[in-house]
Design a protein around this motif. Structure first.
Motif, PDB file in Angstrom:
ATOM      1  N   ALA A 270     -20.153  10.624 -45.304  1.00 28.07           N
ATOM      2  CA  ALA A 270     -20.966  10.524 -44.085  1.00 28.07           C
ATOM      3  C   ALA A 270     -22.237  11.366 -44.203  1.00 28.07           C
ATOM      4  N   VAL A 271     -22.142  12.507 -44.873  1.00 29.02           N
ATOM      5  CA  VAL A 271     -23.329  13.350 -45.084  1.00 29.02           C
ATOM      6  C   VAL A 271     -24.370  12.588 -45.896  1.00 29.02           C
ATOM      7  N   MET A 272     -23.926  11.931 -46.959  1.00 27.45           N
ATOM      8  CA  MET A 272     -24.840  11.177 -47.803  1.00 27.45           C
ATOM      9  C   MET A 272     -25.476  10.016 -47.041  1.00 27.45           C
ATOM     10  N   LEU A 273     -24.667   9.261 -46.315  1.00 22.56           N
ATOM     11  CA  LEU A 273     -25.198   8.099 -45.596  1.00 22.56           C
ATOM     12  C   LEU A 273     -26.213   8.512 -44.541  1.00 22.56           C
ATOM     13  N   ARG A 274     -25.920   9.592 -43.825  1.00 22.72           N
ATOM     14  CA  ARG A 274     -26.887  10.069 -42.824  1.00 22.72           C
ATOM     15  C   ARG A 274     -28.200  10.479 -43.487  1.00 22.72           C
ATOM     16  N   ALA A 275     -28.118  11.058 -44.679  1.00 22.93           N
ATOM     17  CA  ALA A 275     -29.335  11.428 -45.400  1.00 22.93           C
ATOM     18  C   ALA A 275     -30.187  10.203 -45.693  1.00 22.93           C
ATOM     19  N   TYR A 276     -29.533   9.079 -45.969  1.00 24.69           N
ATOM     20  CA  TYR A 276     -30.247   7.828 -46.229  1.00 24.69           C
ATOM     21  C   TYR A 276     -30.619   7.080 -44.945  1.00 24.69           C
ATOM     22  N   GLY A 277     -30.311   7.659 -43.801  1.00 26.97           N
ATOM     23  CA  GLY A 277     -30.637   7.017 -42.529  1.00 26.97           C
ATOM     24  C   GLY A 277     -29.729   5.864 -42.185  1.00 26.97           C
ATOM     25  N   ILE A 278     -28.489   5.907 -42.653  1.00 27.23           N
ATOM     26  CA  ILE A 278     -27.538   4.818 -42.461  1.00 27.23           C
ATOM     27  C   ILE A 278     -26.535   5.202 -41.377  1.00 27.23           C
ATOM     28  N   ASP A 279     -26.223   4.286 -40.505  1.00 28.67           N
ATOM     29  CA  ASP A 279     -25.227   4.500 -39.460  1.00 28.67           C
ATOM     30  C   ASP A 279     -23.865   4.744 -40.110  1.00 28.67           C
ATOM     31  N   THR A 280     -23.259   5.865 -39.802  1.00 30.46           N
ATOM     32  CA  THR A 280     -21.987   6.229 -40.419  1.00 30.46           C
ATOM     33  C   THR A 280     -20.771   5.829 -39.614  1.00 30.46           C
TER      34      THR A 280
END
Length: 399
Positions: free
Chosen positions: A383-393
């Motif tokens: 979830a940390v990685m996805l949020r960094a990419y601006g992706i809904d987790t």
């Protein structure tokens, strides 16, 4: 419309833990995933579109090599020279053409693994109208500080490449806080790199009581500068119930040298070098051991802030840990009571910590790994990685 990510890693990608975890998180979030890299031992997962690439080296005339060498030498003063030198070596231009033209890849996000794929990702993002990210496994500016030739010849060029490409990335990720701080200060980045630790997938494995024979396991790449020589020498100082297992890929000549070293120190019956196992079997196989082991010398920022895959794999395998007293690993060992810390990489220091791990202490640290496994798993870190990419987790978090 479904978005596409292209992950570029010039490693055997089907065996590369960080690529496998990263791609799974993106796929679970509903993205199309393309992975470009070298072929590994195992087959790619079904949710990849896999592009196998390879280095193709071109023969050049002497005058061309001289010109290129001058570009390398001048790269600290010109980012363009650094880039020109990059595209002229190791077939990087051919790798880009393979991905972009032959495979006709277009993506919303191109993810470079370390600086040496950043130019490919940046060029692919520009062609696609997307963005690129750089995932720094290492603090590459100090990666080979034990090698004087690398320091003199390659380090200035590596610095120039990261200085040119890290600031332009939509996001920079890395494996620990120490490297994140070093990258931000070294390259004056506008934002601190996002820390995405190399935690392993959660494994629901049982607690295994320590038996009469106590197995100390190192698994991972088998190569110099990982304390293996000092550890083999230390085995003669270990209590007789302790045995050392090394498991992983490595050059045949280096593996042979480790076996010869064990023979020299009279411990060949207590030291075993095993071949690597597939990625999906690494943690379950490690569960048959008792102590997860990793020591290396503090010779650079890169080494000091190491927080490798194997640290988290040992936790998922429900092992006690015996690791170097380096800041990133020490912080977690202390926070979760996972094991013991080796103060320096000498046979005596290693043996002292191993011998101090009685069966009762090993079992207690194994139980601590049981308690920590859920929190120190990729299911949380994704979830940390996805949020960094601006992706809904939310999709992944609720999966």
């Amino acid at each position: 419309m479904t978005k596409t990510a292209c992950i570029i890693s010039l490693t055997p990608v089907t065996d590369e833990p960080r690529v496998l975890r990263q791609s799974k998180a993106l796929a679970d979030a509903g993205w199309n995933v393309i992975v470009a890299g070298f072929r590994g031992r195992q087959e790619p997962p079904p949710f990849w579109r896999y592009i196998e690439v390879e280095h193709v080296y071109e023969t050049r005339r002497l005058i061309e090599n001289v010109k290129l060498d001058w570009k390398r030498r001048l790269s600290p003063y010109s980012g363009q020279f650094a880039e020109d030198y990059y595209w002229s070596q190791a077939g990087y231009d051919g790798i880009f053409e393979h991905i972009a033209t032959i495979e006709n890849v277009r993506c919303d996000l191109a993810i470079a693994h370390d600086y040496f794929t950043a130019p490919i990702a940046a060029k692919l993002a520009a062609l696609s109208g997307g963005v690129y990210s750089v995932d720094c496994h290492e603090f590459s500016f100090e990666q080979y500080m034990h090698d004087p030739k690398w320091i003199k010849r390659e380090r200035p060029w590596v610095h120039a490449m990261e200085k040119r490409y890290l600031p332009g990335a939509s996001v920079v990720t890395t494996v620990c806080d120490g490297i994140a701080d070093a990258l931000k200060s070294t390259y004056n980045l506008p934002n601190r790199p996002v820390v995405v630790r190399s935690t392993a997938f959660f494994h629901n494995l049982p607690f295994r009581q320590t038996g009469e024979r106590i197995e100390v396991l190192y698994h991972g790449i088998v190569s110099p500068m990982r304390g293996l020589e000092q550890t083999i020498e230390s085995v003669k100082l270990w209590n007789p119930e302790y045995h050392f297992v090394i498991r992983g890929p490595g050059p045949d000549d280096y593996v042979a040298s480790l076996n010869a070293l064990a023979e020299t120190h009279g411990v060949s019956g207590r030291v075993r070098v095993d071949p690597p196992v597939p990625f999906n079997e690494m943690v379950p196989r490690a569960n048959t051991a008792d102590i997860g082991f990793f020591v290396q010398e503090d010779i650079s920022i890169q080494k000091r802030f190491t927080l490798p895959n194997k640290f988290f794999e040992y936790v998922q395998a429900r092992l006690a840990l015996c690791v170097a007293d380096l800041p990133e690993m020490a912080r977690l060992v202390k926070a979760y009571d996972l094991g013991v810390l080796v103060p320096n990489v000498t046979p005596q220091a290693i043996a002292s910590q191993i011998n101090g791990l009685t069966r009762d202490k090993i079992n207690a640290h194994k139980q601590a790994s049981m308690r920590a496994a859920q929190r120190l798993s990729w299911q949380n870190e994704a979830a940390v990685m996805l949020r960094a990419y601006g992706i809904d987790t939310s999709v992944v978090e609720n999966a």
